[in-house]
Write a protein that holds these residues in place. Sequence first.
Motif, PDB file in Angstrom:
ATOM      1  N   GLU A 169     -16.011   0.558 -38.579  1.00 13.73           N
ATOM      2  CA  GLU A 169     -17.498   0.079 -39.017  1.00 13.73           C
ATOM      3  C   GLU A 169     -18.129  -0.514 -37.589  1.00 13.73           C
ATOM      4  N   LEU A 170     -19.459  -0.338 -37.852  1.00 18.40           N
ATOM      5  CA  LEU A 170     -20.502  -0.731 -36.869  1.00 18.40           C
ATOM      6  C   LEU A 170     -20.085  -2.365 -36.983  1.00 18.40           C
ATOM      7  N   LYS A 171     -20.309  -3.075 -35.780  1.00 13.37           N
ATOM      8  CA  LYS A 171     -20.109  -4.452 -35.805  1.00 13.37           C
ATOM      9  C   LYS A 171     -21.235  -5.133 -36.601  1.00 13.37           C
ATOM     10  N   THR A 172     -20.571  -6.104 -37.574  1.00 19.72           N
ATOM     11  CA  THR A 172     -21.731  -6.825 -38.312  1.00 19.72           C
ATOM     12  C   THR A 172     -21.514  -8.185 -38.244  1.00 19.72           C
ATOM     13  N   ALA A 173     -22.637  -8.978 -38.538  1.00 15.75           N
ATOM     14  CA  ALA A 173     -22.556 -10.545 -38.385  1.00 15.75           C
ATOM     15  C   ALA A 173     -21.466 -11.107 -39.138  1.00 15.75           C
ATOM     16  N   ARG A 174     -21.045 -12.372 -38.712  1.00 17.15           N
ATOM     17  CA  ARG A 174     -19.888 -13.007 -39.493  1.00 17.15           C
ATOM     18  C   ARG A 174     -20.690 -14.407 -39.918  1.00 17.15           C
ATOM     19  N   LEU A 175     -20.682 -14.397 -41.299  1.00 17.01           N
ATOM     20  CA  LEU A 175     -21.510 -15.870 -41.783  1.00 17.01           C
ATOM     21  C   LEU A 175     -20.490 -16.648 -42.752  1.00 17.01           C
ATOM     22  N   SER A 176     -20.455 -17.980 -42.518  1.00 15.43           N
ATOM     23  CA  SER A 176     -19.550 -18.467 -43.315  1.00 15.43           C
ATOM     24  C   SER A 176     -19.973 -19.981 -43.532  1.00 15.43           C
ATOM     25  N   PHE A 177     -20.496 -20.358 -44.718  1.00 15.32           N
ATOM     26  CA  PHE A 177     -20.880 -21.592 -44.885  1.00 15.32           C
ATOM     27  C   PHE A 177     -19.981 -22.897 -45.458  1.00 15.32           C
ATOM     28  N   LYS A 255     -25.980 -33.176 -49.131  1.00 13.47           N
ATOM     29  CA  LYS A 255     -26.276 -32.795 -47.760  1.00 13.47           C
ATOM     30  C   LYS A 255     -27.086 -31.555 -47.835  1.00 13.47           C
ATOM     31  N   ILE A 256     -28.172 -31.440 -47.592  1.00 10.00           N
ATOM     32  CA  ILE A 256     -28.998 -30.155 -47.629  1.00 10.00           C
ATOM     33  C   ILE A 256     -29.101 -29.230 -46.613  1.00 10.00           C
ATOM     34  N   ALA A 257     -29.029 -27.990 -46.617  1.00  8.04           N
ATOM     35  CA  ALA A 257     -29.114 -27.102 -45.452  1.00  8.04           C
ATOM     36  C   ALA A 257     -30.302 -26.007 -45.893  1.00  8.04           C
ATOM     37  N   TYR A 258     -31.173 -26.040 -45.294  1.00  3.55           N
ATOM     38  CA  TYR A 258     -32.518 -25.313 -45.625  1.00  3.55           C
ATOM     39  C   TYR A 258     -32.882 -23.950 -44.696  1.00  3.55           C
ATOM     40  N   TYR A 259     -32.988 -22.706 -45.538  1.00  2.00           N
ATOM     41  CA  TYR A 259     -33.444 -21.616 -44.695  1.00  2.00           C
ATOM     42  C   TYR A 259     -34.933 -21.374 -45.211  1.00  2.00           C
ATOM     43  N   GLU A 260     -35.777 -21.341 -44.175  1.00  2.00           N
ATOM     44  CA  GLU A 260     -37.315 -21.129 -44.483  1.00  2.00           C
ATOM     45  C   GLU A 260     -37.499 -19.632 -44.372  1.00  2.00           C
ATOM     46  N   GLN A 261     -38.286 -19.297 -45.240  1.00  2.00           N
ATOM     47  CA  GLN A 261     -38.835 -17.792 -45.139  1.00  2.00           C
ATOM     48  C   GLN A 261     -39.393 -17.483 -43.989  1.00  2.00           C
ATOM     49  N   ALA A 318     -31.762 -18.340 -37.135  1.00  2.00           N
ATOM     50  CA  ALA A 318     -31.662 -19.381 -38.224  1.00  2.00           C
ATOM     51  C   ALA A 318     -30.359 -19.339 -39.283  1.00  2.00           C
ATOM     52  N   PHE A 319     -29.723 -18.460 -39.276  1.00  2.00           N
ATOM     53  CA  PHE A 319     -28.313 -18.584 -40.098  1.00  2.00           C
ATOM     54  C   PHE A 319     -27.209 -19.056 -39.191  1.00  2.00           C
ATOM     55  N   ALA A 320     -27.581 -18.867 -37.913  1.00  2.00           N
ATOM     56  CA  ALA A 320     -26.409 -19.645 -37.198  1.00  2.00           C
ATOM     57  C   ALA A 320     -26.457 -21.094 -37.198  1.00  2.00           C
ATOM     58  N   ILE A 321     -27.848 -21.870 -37.084  1.00  2.00           N
ATOM     59  CA  ILE A 321     -28.304 -23.086 -37.332  1.00  2.00           C
ATOM     60  C   ILE A 321     -27.700 -23.457 -38.486  1.00  2.00           C
ATOM     61  N   LEU A 322     -27.905 -22.579 -39.696  1.00  2.00           N
ATOM     62  CA  LEU A 322     -27.579 -23.237 -41.029  1.00  2.00           C
ATOM     63  C   LEU A 322     -26.029 -23.255 -41.240  1.00  2.00           C
ATOM     64  N   ARG A 326     -23.839 -27.666 -42.256  1.00  2.00           N
ATOM     65  CA  ARG A 326     -22.561 -27.676 -43.099  1.00  2.00           C
ATOM     66  C   ARG A 326     -23.117 -28.524 -44.413  1.00  2.00           C
ATOM     67  N   GLY A 327     -24.181 -27.957 -45.021  1.00  2.00           N
ATOM     68  CA  GLY A 327     -24.768 -28.502 -46.184  1.00  2.00           C
ATOM     69  C   GLY A 327     -23.850 -28.245 -47.378  1.00  2.00           C
ATOM     70  N   ASN A 328     -23.836 -29.278 -48.361  1.00  2.00           N
ATOM     71  CA  ASN A 328     -23.206 -28.997 -49.672  1.00  2.00           C
ATOM     72  C   ASN A 328     -23.897 -28.390 -50.730  1.00  2.00           C
ATOM     73  N   VAL A 329     -25.476 -28.313 -50.199  1.00  2.00           N
ATOM     74  CA  VAL A 329     -26.489 -27.616 -51.058  1.00  2.00           C
ATOM     75  C   VAL A 329     -27.176 -26.902 -50.005  1.00  2.00           C
ATOM     76  N   LEU A 330     -27.322 -25.603 -50.431  1.00  2.00           N
ATOM     77  CA  LEU A 330     -28.065 -24.644 -49.623  1.00  2.00           C
ATOM     78  C   LEU A 330     -29.339 -24.384 -50.268  1.00  2.00           C
ATOM     79  N   LEU A 331     -30.561 -24.545 -49.505  1.00  2.00           N
ATOM     80  CA  LEU A 331     -31.863 -23.892 -50.094  1.00  2.00           C
ATOM     81  C   LEU A 331     -32.411 -22.964 -49.387  1.00  2.00           C
ATOM     82  N   LEU A 332     -32.327 -21.795 -49.929  1.00  2.00           N
ATOM     83  CA  LEU A 332     -32.759 -20.697 -49.079  1.00  2.00           C
ATOM     84  C   LEU A 332     -34.097 -20.012 -49.809  1.00  2.00           C
ATOM     85  N   ASP A 333     -34.873 -19.886 -48.906  1.00  2.00           N
ATOM     86  CA  ASP A 333     -36.276 -19.150 -49.331  1.00  2.00           C
ATOM     87  C   ASP A 333     -36.167 -17.704 -48.645  1.00  2.00           C
ATOM     88  N   GLU A 334     -36.410 -16.557 -49.594  1.00  2.00           N
ATOM     89  CA  GLU A 334     -36.286 -15.393 -49.285  1.00  2.00           C
ATOM     90  C   GLU A 334     -35.155 -15.034 -47.913  1.00  2.00           C
TER      91      GLU A 334
END
Length: 411
Positions: A169-177, A255-261, A318-322, A326-334
């Motif tokens: 498979e082509l290399k893909t990002a690894r994300l874990s919250f 503890k909120i982690a926020y991703y802004e569109q 932005a996802f790396a920073i998110l 280490r938020g126990n609540v994720l607020l994600l905008d688009e």
Amino acid sequence: VKIRTILNGMGFADKPVDTVIHTLSGGEKTRLALAKLLLEQPTLLILDEPTNHLDFKTLTWLEEYLSGYRGALLLVSHDRYFLDKLVLTIWEVERHKLEIYKGNYSKYLLLKKERRDRQQKEYDLQQQEIAAMEDFVARNLVRASTTKRAQSRIAALERMERVEKPQGELKTARLSFQYDREPAKDVLLVENMSLSVGEEPSRKHLARGINLHVERGNKIAIIGANGVGKSSFLKAVLKQIPIDSGAFYWGKNVKIAYYEQELKGLNPNNTALEEVWERYPQMTEREIRSLLGSVLLTGEAVYKKVSVLSGGERAKLAFAILMLQRGNVLLLDEPTNHLDLPSKEVLEEALQEYTGTLLMVSHDRYMLNKIPDFIMEFTGTGVETYKGGYDHYLAEKDRRQAKMAARQEEE
């Protein structure tokens, strides 16, 4: 009549027909260009990301219109739900090669995996056969009684059509919250909130009567027409903008982690490396580079200024920073707006595995079928709540509307 039908379907029902084009927004101009193209009815319709800037109502209309279109359709799209509804063949370009799969997007995912598994099996079996033949040749070539048989094996090896080794498979990002501490059971309570944006006298009213109760572990998607205040709602509960009336309360240990569109929180003058380092100065360069590598920002990309990173690269930063927040609540905008298809799949997996509380605004209907356990539709005058994903929302909405129509007939 035809012009009006198409204009209404493409979301221009409330626009006077003498509206001058330069007064339209970018999204409206895109929709108008598409409406004009549909009216021309070409035998081949080529569409590049046609679902950008469309709300659900317009999307549904466009899907229905195109599904009955008599001409051929060739389209580039990242909208997986749209691809599932419309296409009969997927052409995938990967590693400079074109592969063709019969079926829609979901079928393509299955066929691609089957093809790769089959190719791997064929390759493994052939490698075993080659190894056995080479071993026979090595043992028997010098023996007079078996030389001819060994030579025939050599000829067979030379004639053999080799199965190409499957590339992984082509290399893909690894994300874990992850997070460190559970919040209280009641995460967020919103009571009768009203929202507006802008300054007087041009202040624009967005929504009123927003009531919301979010419990620990809920995964909630917020949907609604463009301009109804979905993104503004997230900013309001983050205290980034004031509310007109009502109130909201966050629970204990949240503890909120926020991703802004629009990704405006990133400093355009920083490099990707500096952007993380400024926020987390205790991290070593090696740790930061490893983190950025996990979202496929590697090599020279880590030294690029944020201002020259592509939309997709900024989103990954932005996802790396998110992840670090280490938020126990994720607020994600688009969250899927700037992502390619493999990255969308990775994000979905990470959000499915996330055990915290999620509140997200999204137009990605494929994702809306996989992630949320509740969909909350902002109507401008309140909030309608639906249990389940996007398809359940559509079915339940139809049921409620039919029930209301029947009640009105009785009256």
